[in-house]
Write a protein that holds these residues in place. Sequence first.
Motif, PDB file in Angstrom:
ATOM      1  N   GLN A  81       0.834  -1.212   0.000  1.00 35.01           N
ATOM      2  CA  GLN A  81       0.000   0.000   0.000  1.00 35.01           C
ATOM      3  C   GLN A  81       0.865   1.257   0.000  1.00 35.01           C
ATOM      4  N   GLN A  82       1.888   1.300   0.832  1.00 38.56           N
ATOM      5  CA  GLN A  82       2.787   2.452   0.861  1.00 38.56           C
ATOM      6  C   GLN A  82       3.504   2.603  -0.482  1.00 38.56           C
ATOM      7  N   GLY A  83       3.875   1.494  -1.090  1.00 46.82           N
ATOM      8  CA  GLY A  83       4.518   1.532  -2.396  1.00 46.82           C
ATOM      9  C   GLY A  83       3.594   2.090  -3.461  1.00 46.82           C
ATOM     10  N   LYS A  84       2.347   1.704  -3.402  1.00 45.93           N
ATOM     11  CA  LYS A  84       1.358   2.192  -4.360  1.00 45.93           C
ATOM     12  C   LYS A  84       1.191   3.702  -4.234  1.00 45.93           C
ATOM     13  N   VAL A  85       1.091   4.176  -3.009  1.00 43.05           N
ATOM     14  CA  VAL A  85       0.964   5.620  -2.760  1.00 43.05           C
ATOM     15  C   VAL A  85       2.218   6.341  -3.247  1.00 43.05           C
ATOM     16  N   PHE A  86       3.383   5.785  -2.930  1.00 48.67           N
ATOM     17  CA  PHE A  86       4.656   6.407  -3.320  1.00 48.67           C
ATOM     18  C   PHE A  86       4.744   6.553  -4.837  1.00 48.67           C
ATOM     19  N   PHE A  87       4.492   5.492  -5.568  1.00 46.45           N
ATOM     20  CA  PHE A  87       4.650   5.529  -7.022  1.00 46.45           C
ATOM     21  C   PHE A  87       3.512   6.256  -7.730  1.00 46.45           C
ATOM     22  N   SER A  88       2.416   6.515  -7.033  1.00 47.09           N
ATOM     23  CA  SER A  88       1.297   7.245  -7.636  1.00 47.09           C
ATOM     24  C   SER A  88       1.563   8.742  -7.738  1.00 47.09           C
ATOM     25  N   GLY A  89       2.501   9.259  -6.973  1.00 45.76           N
ATOM     26  CA  GLY A  89       2.774  10.702  -6.971  1.00 45.76           C
ATOM     27  C   GLY A  89       3.076  11.259  -8.345  1.00 45.76           C
TER      28      GLY A  89
END
Length: 109
Positions: A81-89
């Motif tokens: 989930q944190q990875g998804k948020v990070f790469f969505s920026g």
Amino acid sequence: MTTTRENGSLYTKIVNGIATLEFGHPASNSFPAILLERLEKELGKLSEDEEVKIIILRSEGDRAFCAGASFDELLAVENMQQGKVFFSGFANVINAMRSCKKLIIGRIH
């Protein structure tokens, strides 16, 4: 000179229908999530502003701004989930640019 603000800076100036959107970060090579989010929202706002005819996107100061994702934030990613948020920026910024109703010019050093 670039900003000394820890989370970076984002300034907008509109003159004669030209919006200049200027951004910076003290590291000159780090684009933290908070700055990406601010950039995304500002592009959306300028897209709807009838006074704005064109957007110039530029880095602050007189040095090249070779930003990528914040390595500090990348190293802090601990789960999917944190990875998804990070790469969505960056994806969110690209989508804001893609859907912007105004022509965007990148001013590159």
